[in-house]
Design an enzyme around this catalytic site. Structure first.
Site, PDB file in Angstrom:
ATOM      1  N   HIS A   1       0.621  -1.112  -0.053  1.00  0.00           N
ATOM      2  CA  HIS A   1      -0.206  -0.033   0.100  1.00  0.00           C
ATOM      3  C   HIS A   1       0.823   1.204  -0.143  1.00  0.00           C
ATOM      4  CE1 HIS A   1      -2.709  -3.093   1.747  1.00  0.00           C
ATOM      5  NE2 HIS A   1      -3.585  -2.674   0.856  1.00  0.00           N
TER       6      HIS A   1
ATOM      7  N   HIS B   1      -4.470  -6.462  -5.867  1.00  0.00           N
ATOM      8  CA  HIS B   1      -4.387  -7.448  -5.131  1.00  0.00           C
ATOM      9  C   HIS B   1      -5.744  -7.877  -4.520  1.00  0.00           C
ATOM     10  CE1 HIS B   1      -3.950  -3.897  -2.498  1.00  0.00           C
ATOM     11  NE2 HIS B   1      -4.381  -4.797  -1.428  1.00  0.00           N
TER      12      HIS B   1
ATOM     13  N   CYS C   1     -12.555  -6.188   7.123  1.00  0.00           N
ATOM     14  CA  CYS C   1     -11.939  -6.345   5.797  1.00  0.00           C
ATOM     15  C   CYS C   1     -10.637  -6.643   5.853  1.00  0.00           C
ATOM     16  CB  CYS C   1     -12.207  -4.958   4.822  1.00  0.00           C
ATOM     17  SG  CYS C   1     -12.028  -3.514   5.681  1.00  0.00           S
TER      18      CYS C   1
ATOM     19  N   HIS D   1      -6.948  -9.032   3.799  1.00  0.00           N
ATOM     20  CA  HIS D   1      -6.624  -9.872   2.631  1.00  0.00           C
ATOM     21  C   HIS D   1      -6.498 -11.245   2.809  1.00  0.00           C
ATOM     22  CE1 HIS D   1      -4.662  -5.653   2.828  1.00  0.00           C
ATOM     23  NE2 HIS D   1      -5.143  -5.758   1.248  1.00  0.00           N
TER      24      HIS D   1
ATOM     25  N   GLU E   1      -9.219  -9.372  14.840  1.00  0.00           N
ATOM     26  CA  GLU E   1      -9.493  -7.794  15.111  1.00  0.00           C
ATOM     27  C   GLU E   1     -10.594  -7.625  15.980  1.00  0.00           C
ATOM     28  OE1 GLU E   1     -10.596  -5.643  11.406  1.00  0.00           O
ATOM     29  OE2 GLU E   1      -8.985  -6.575  10.424  1.00  0.00           O
TER      30      GLU E   1
ATOM     31  N   TYR F   1     -12.216  -2.230  -6.476  1.00  0.00           N
ATOM     32  CA  TYR F   1     -12.366  -0.712  -6.479  1.00  0.00           C
ATOM     33  C   TYR F   1     -10.803  -0.143  -6.397  1.00  0.00           C
ATOM     34  CZ  TYR F   1     -11.112  -0.885  -1.392  1.00  0.00           C
ATOM     35  OH  TYR F   1     -10.236  -1.097  -0.417  1.00  0.00           O
TER      36      TYR F   1
ATOM     37  N   GLU G   1      -5.548   2.221  -2.406  1.00  0.00           N
ATOM     38  CA  GLU G   1      -6.183   0.799  -2.265  1.00  0.00           C
ATOM     39  C   GLU G   1      -6.552   0.450  -3.531  1.00  0.00           C
ATOM     40  OE1 GLU G   1      -6.104  -1.532  -0.208  1.00  0.00           O
ATOM     41  OE2 GLU G   1      -6.768  -0.813   1.974  1.00  0.00           O
TER      42      GLU G   1
ATOM     43  N   GLU H   1      -8.121  -3.068  -5.208  1.00  0.00           N
ATOM     44  CA  GLU H   1      -8.316  -4.319  -5.013  1.00  0.00           C
ATOM     45  C   GLU H   1      -9.565  -5.090  -5.664  1.00  0.00           C
ATOM     46  OE1 GLU H   1      -7.006  -3.976  -0.224  1.00  0.00           O
ATOM     47  OE2 GLU H   1      -9.424  -3.764  -0.535  1.00  0.00           O
TER      48      GLU H   1
ATOM     49  N   TRP I   1     -14.832   2.411   0.186  1.00  0.00           N
ATOM     50  CA  TRP I   1     -15.373   1.164  -0.217  1.00  0.00           C
ATOM     51  C   TRP I   1     -16.758   0.912   0.396  1.00  0.00           C
ATOM     52  CZ3 TRP I   1     -10.907   1.461   2.589  1.00  0.00           C
ATOM     53  CH2 TRP I   1     -10.814   1.090   3.720  1.00  0.00           C
TER      54      TRP I   1
END
Length: 181
Positions: free
Chosen positions: A28, A35, A70, A72, A90, A107, A116, A118, A164
């Protein structure tokens, strides 16, 4: 003492096909490569949505309100497993009844020079347990009725919400995908 390995991000081509990996700290920036990611909206048993405010020290979009979780998926990791892993880490919650909502969502967004970029399938589901956030990930959380969530996003606090999340929420509504209470 073992030093933990850097989280690897899966790089993809325009069709979403994996083409390699890169350590997360290198991904990032101002020219972020495309990605894989995921975005999940998790609801309480009473139908309220669990929303989170990203910790102020996060590299990307710090301090912004967003959907439940959110992140990865790792190399070879299924989205459902990645969502469960991140929700547990989290927020200290488990995930149930996960289903795809916007499987082709993609987006690109920029905030303070960090981009971002992705391919980010969106999921709906439920969470179980009581949120106990990791403060390095989540600054605050709330349970909101969908209408209150959308009103805050669009009218009251537009710039406080991740781009997003605002776009995904509109698409979820347009597709008629909201869970029944």
């Amino acid at each position: 003492m073992t030093v933990p390995a850097a989280e690897l991000i899966v790089l993809v081509d325009d069709d979403g096909t994996p083409i390699g990996t890169m350590p997360k700290p290198l991904v990032h920036h101002g020219d972020t490569p495309l990605h894989r990611a995921f975005s999940a909206y998790l609801f309480a048993d009473d139908g309220r949505l669990l929303v989170t405010r990203r910790a102020a020290d996060k590299q990307t979009f710090p301090g912004m309100w967003t959907n439940t979780v959110c992140g990865h998926p790792g190399p070879g990791e299924d989205d459902a497993d990645a969502i469960a892993r991140r929700a547990s880490f989290e927020l200290g919650v488990d995930v149930a009844d996960l289903r795809p909502a916007l499987p082709g969502y993609r987006y690109r967004a920029e905030f303070r020079g960090v981009v971002e970029n992705e391919v980010c399938p969106v999921y709906l589901g439920r969470f179980t347990g009581t949120p106990a956030p990791d403060p390095t990930e989540v600054g605050e959380w709330e349970l909101l009725e969908w209408a209150d969530f959308r009103r805050r996003q669009e009218a009251e606090e537009r710039d406080a919400w991740s781009p997003w999340c605002r776009e995904q929420a509109r698409l979820i509504e347009q597709a008629g995908l909201l869970p029944s209470s």
